[in-house]
Design a protein around this motif. Structure first.
Motif, PDB file in Angstrom:
ATOM      1  N   LEU A  33       0.819  -1.209   0.000  1.00  0.00           N
ATOM      2  CA  LEU A  33       0.000   0.000   0.000  1.00  0.00           C
ATOM      3  C   LEU A  33       0.856   1.263   0.000  1.00  0.00           C
ATOM      4  CD1 LEU A  33      -2.837  -1.022   2.473  1.00  0.00           C
ATOM      5  CD2 LEU A  33      -3.119  -0.461   0.054  1.00  0.00           C
ATOM      6  N   ALA A  34       1.999   1.212   0.652  1.00  0.00           N
ATOM      7  CA  ALA A  34       2.878   2.384   0.710  1.00  0.00           C
ATOM      8  C   ALA A  34       3.614   2.611  -0.600  1.00  0.00           C
ATOM      9  CB  ALA A  34       3.880   2.224   1.854  1.00  0.00           C
ATOM     10  N   ASP A  35       3.721   1.565  -1.426  1.00  0.00           N
ATOM     11  CA  ASP A  35       4.462   1.665  -2.690  1.00  0.00           C
ATOM     12  C   ASP A  35       3.615   1.100  -3.822  1.00  0.00           C
ATOM     13  OD1 ASP A  35       6.508   2.124  -4.497  1.00  0.00           O
ATOM     14  OD2 ASP A  35       7.539   0.244  -4.046  1.00  0.00           O
ATOM     15  N   LEU A  36       2.440   1.689  -4.012  1.00  0.00           N
ATOM     16  CA  LEU A  36       1.517   1.212  -5.045  1.00  0.00           C
ATOM     17  C   LEU A  36       2.087   1.446  -6.441  1.00  0.00           C
ATOM     18  CD1 LEU A  36      -1.810   2.465  -3.476  1.00  0.00           C
ATOM     19  CD2 LEU A  36      -1.264   0.072  -3.981  1.00  0.00           C
ATOM     20  N   LYS A  37       1.786   0.521  -7.325  1.00  0.00           N
ATOM     21  CA  LYS A  37       2.242   0.588  -8.716  1.00  0.00           C
ATOM     22  C   LYS A  37       1.033   0.581  -9.644  1.00  0.00           C
ATOM     23  CE  LYS A  37       6.508  -1.987  -7.677  1.00  0.00           C
ATOM     24  NZ  LYS A  37       6.391  -1.836  -6.223  1.00  0.00           N
ATOM     25  N   VAL A  38       1.260   0.880 -10.907  1.00  0.00           N
ATOM     26  CA  VAL A  38       0.172   0.759 -11.878  1.00  0.00           C
ATOM     27  C   VAL A  38       0.033  -0.710 -12.266  1.00  0.00           C
ATOM     28  CG1 VAL A  38       0.479   3.101 -12.761  1.00  0.00           C
ATOM     29  CG2 VAL A  38       1.666   1.200 -13.877  1.00  0.00           C
ATOM     30  N   ALA A  39      -1.132  -1.052 -12.785  1.00  0.00           N
ATOM     31  CA  ALA A  39      -1.398  -2.432 -13.189  1.00  0.00           C
ATOM     32  C   ALA A  39      -0.484  -2.835 -14.347  1.00  0.00           C
ATOM     33  CB  ALA A  39      -2.862  -2.579 -13.590  1.00  0.00           C
ATOM     34  N   PRO A  40      -0.275  -4.133 -14.566  1.00  0.00           N
ATOM     35  CA  PRO A  40       0.606  -4.583 -15.649  1.00  0.00           C
ATOM     36  C   PRO A  40       0.212  -4.022 -17.010  1.00  0.00           C
ATOM     37  CG  PRO A  40       0.066  -6.425 -14.214  1.00  0.00           C
ATOM     38  CD  PRO A  40      -0.781  -5.264 -13.759  1.00  0.00           C
ATOM     39  N   TYR A  41       1.221  -3.529 -17.725  1.00  0.00           N
ATOM     40  CA  TYR A  41       1.112  -2.999 -19.091  1.00  0.00           C
ATOM     41  C   TYR A  41       0.396  -1.647 -19.173  1.00  0.00           C
ATOM     42  CZ  TYR A  41       2.706  -7.653 -20.186  1.00  0.00           C
ATOM     43  OH  TYR A  41       3.446  -8.809 -20.229  1.00  0.00           O
ATOM     44  N   PHE A  42       0.145  -1.007 -18.048  1.00  0.00           N
ATOM     45  CA  PHE A  42      -0.484   0.315 -18.080  1.00  0.00           C
ATOM     46  C   PHE A  42       0.553   1.438 -18.044  1.00  0.00           C
ATOM     47  CE2 PHE A  42      -4.313  -1.969 -17.517  1.00  0.00           C
ATOM     48  CZ  PHE A  42      -5.347  -1.111 -17.858  1.00  0.00           C
ATOM     49  N   LYS A  43       1.797   1.122 -17.802  1.00  0.00           N
ATOM     50  CA  LYS A  43       2.840   2.141 -17.772  1.00  0.00           C
ATOM     51  C   LYS A  43       3.366   2.404 -19.174  1.00  0.00           C
ATOM     52  CE  LYS A  43       7.407   3.145 -15.801  1.00  0.00           C
ATOM     53  NZ  LYS A  43       8.509   2.660 -14.937  1.00  0.00           N
TER      54      LYS A  43
END
Length: 486
Positions: free
Chosen positions: A339-349
């Motif tokens: 939760l402290a280091d949330l990322k975008v979903a796969p292939y959305f970057k």
């Protein structure tokens, strides 16, 4: 509100300072706190879509994110890298989808992630799989064969093995106190005694029980974006203590010392008398940075802004993570870190993302398996409990690419295309028609116009992102703090 909760509702015990018409705090367990934490996982585009709906309160505007989202709705897909890009931006995936699906009240209406295999090379080892339907495969077929994902695929990397309980974030036995600004404090004896000391007065607080349903949770999300006292506004029907976008936006340490080696050129048209950017002419690299905003989870934005987004209640909620005990309150320390280091979903970057928000990675080893029990094909990673795999060594494809390829696509915006970006971040293809109609709307004389070419790097993109959350003039406010432009 009725104090008797149904299975589709949540009860809260609330302590109110009646004379001041103010919520002092609410007591809550797992169900409500999981919902609050899930707000941090929502992509900005999802939030813009949700708050545009009616609930007990009217639809609201989420800064410039709402106008950016609306412009994508109106944008012809031919100006994007593929037809799938538009759907990805309008329905961005939640990176913590797996943990939100079983929330007692889940207001996220995004379609669950599905996986599709090519209808032509489905049985071949090394064939391609996509999370988007009907994409063209390199063999000439299309991804139309629906696969059922194993649960492990809905979580990334090592997380799938370390956190098996996927219903929310905190433990069943956890108990919390929540302030009106949504600061969450795990309840313990010291905290309660401190509250009792602070609440001692001639006007004793009153206790009551309130019940929240889906409409109230959506109302709370709206209050979260607009108010400094979200819980009071929601529960007592108080008018929002609105965040002042002009005064809340300040240059802060999160942009200092982050010189970018890469810059993008853009032409801006300025009203000299008003010192205001009317619109900018840009290319696909800058538009990709803006469109990416829609895919960023709210908590990831808080992280890059170091808990200082200008949205008071969002800041308080995000910074509350520091109050939690990693193992006493969360299901595991891994959960808190996620939760402290949330990322975008796969292939959305996008490949050239300038802000330090990473992307979840899909498992490197994938295979198809057939379950005779349910008569369905499953997409799984690593070892499987099903029968012998139908095909191994499968490759996930990037749905942003025009043709399914093993390598990632470049981004969302069509290359070698010029775009027009307004002060509120609405995006249109660049044309004389759009230029003339914009100038007519602003009612400015041509002698008052000045064109400038400026360079934009990571610091400027971050500043525009921050301004987009709290204002409807992201270019003007976001770039105004960089003196070299004005």
């Amino acid at each position: 509100m009725d104090s008797t909760a149904t299975p589709e509702q949540i009860s809260l015990r609330v302590v109110v300072k009646k004379r001041k018409n103010r919520v002092l705090y609410a007591e809550a367990g797992k169900d409500f706190v999981d919902i609050l934490l899930s707000f941090l996982t929502l992509p900005l585009g999802t939030i813009a879509r949700l708050v545009s709906k009616d609930s007990n309160t009217k639809p609201c505007q989420f800064g410039c994110i709402s106008s950016l989202y609306a412009s994508v709705c109106n944008l012809d897909p031919k100006y994007l890298n593929s037809e799938t890009c538009k759907q990805m931006l309008l329905q961005p995936r939640n990176p913590m989808e797996r943990y939100n699906q079983k929330l007692k009240l889940n207001i996220d209406d995004t379609d669950p992630t599905k996986y599709y295999a090519c209808d032509s090379c489905f049985y071949e080892d090394g064939s391609l799989v996509s999370s988007s339907e009907n994409l063209k495969c390199e063999c000439g077929g299309h991804s139309t064969f629906l696969l059922t994902p194993c649960k492990s695929l809905l979580c990334s990397g090592s997380d799938q093995n370390e956190i098996r309980d996927t219903r929310g974030y905190v433990k069943e036995t956890a108990f919390f106190l929540i302030a009106e600004d949504l600061n969450i404090i795990p309840a313990d004896l010291k905290t309660i005694l401190c509250l009792l000391k602070n609440l001692h007065s001639k006007d004793p607080p009153q206790e009551s029980t309130v019940v929240l349903g889906s409409n109230e949770i959506l109302d709370l999300l709206k209050c979260l974006l607009m108010s400094k006292t979200a819980l009071t506004d929601l529960l007592l029907g108080k008018e929002h203590s609105l965040v002042d976008s002009e005064t809340s936006f300040e240059t802060t340490d999160e942009r200092r010392g982050r010189e970018s080696t890469r810059t993008m050129k853009m032409k801006v048209l300025i009203s000299k008398s008003k010192s205001k950017i009317l619109f900018a002419q840009v290319e696909e690299d800058f538009v990709d940075q803006l469109l990416s905003f829609l895919t960023f989870p709210l908590g990831a934005v808080e992280r890059v802004l170091e808990g200082n987004s200008g949205l008071v209640c969002v800041d308080k909620l995000y910074n509350s993570l520091n109050n939690f005990d990693s193992t006493g309150d969360f299901k595991s320390e891994k959960m808190k870190n996620m939760l402290a280091d949330l990322k975008v979903a796969p292939y959305f970057k996008v490949n050239d993302q300038m802000l330090p928000i990473d992307e979840l990675k899909c498992p490197s080893e994938l295979s198809y398996c057939y379950s005779k029990l349910v008569r369905s094909y499953y997409l799984t990673s690593g070892k499987t409990l099903f029968s012998k795999p139908v095909a191994r060594g499968l490759r996930m494809s990037d749905p942003k690419s025009p043709i399914m390829e093993e390598k990632s696509g470049n981004g969302y915006a069509k290359s070698r295309t010029k775009y027009m970006v307004a002060d509120d971040l609405s995006v249109k293809p660049f044309s004389s028609h759009h230029v003339l109609s914009s100038l007519a709307k602003f009612k400015v004389h041509h002698h008052d116009l000045e064109e400038r070419t400026i360079c934009v790097g990571a610091q400027e993109v971050l500043s525009i992102l921050k301004a987009s959350l709290v204002s409807t003039s992201a270019l003007r406010i976001g770039l105004n703090f960089f003196d070299k432009y004005y």
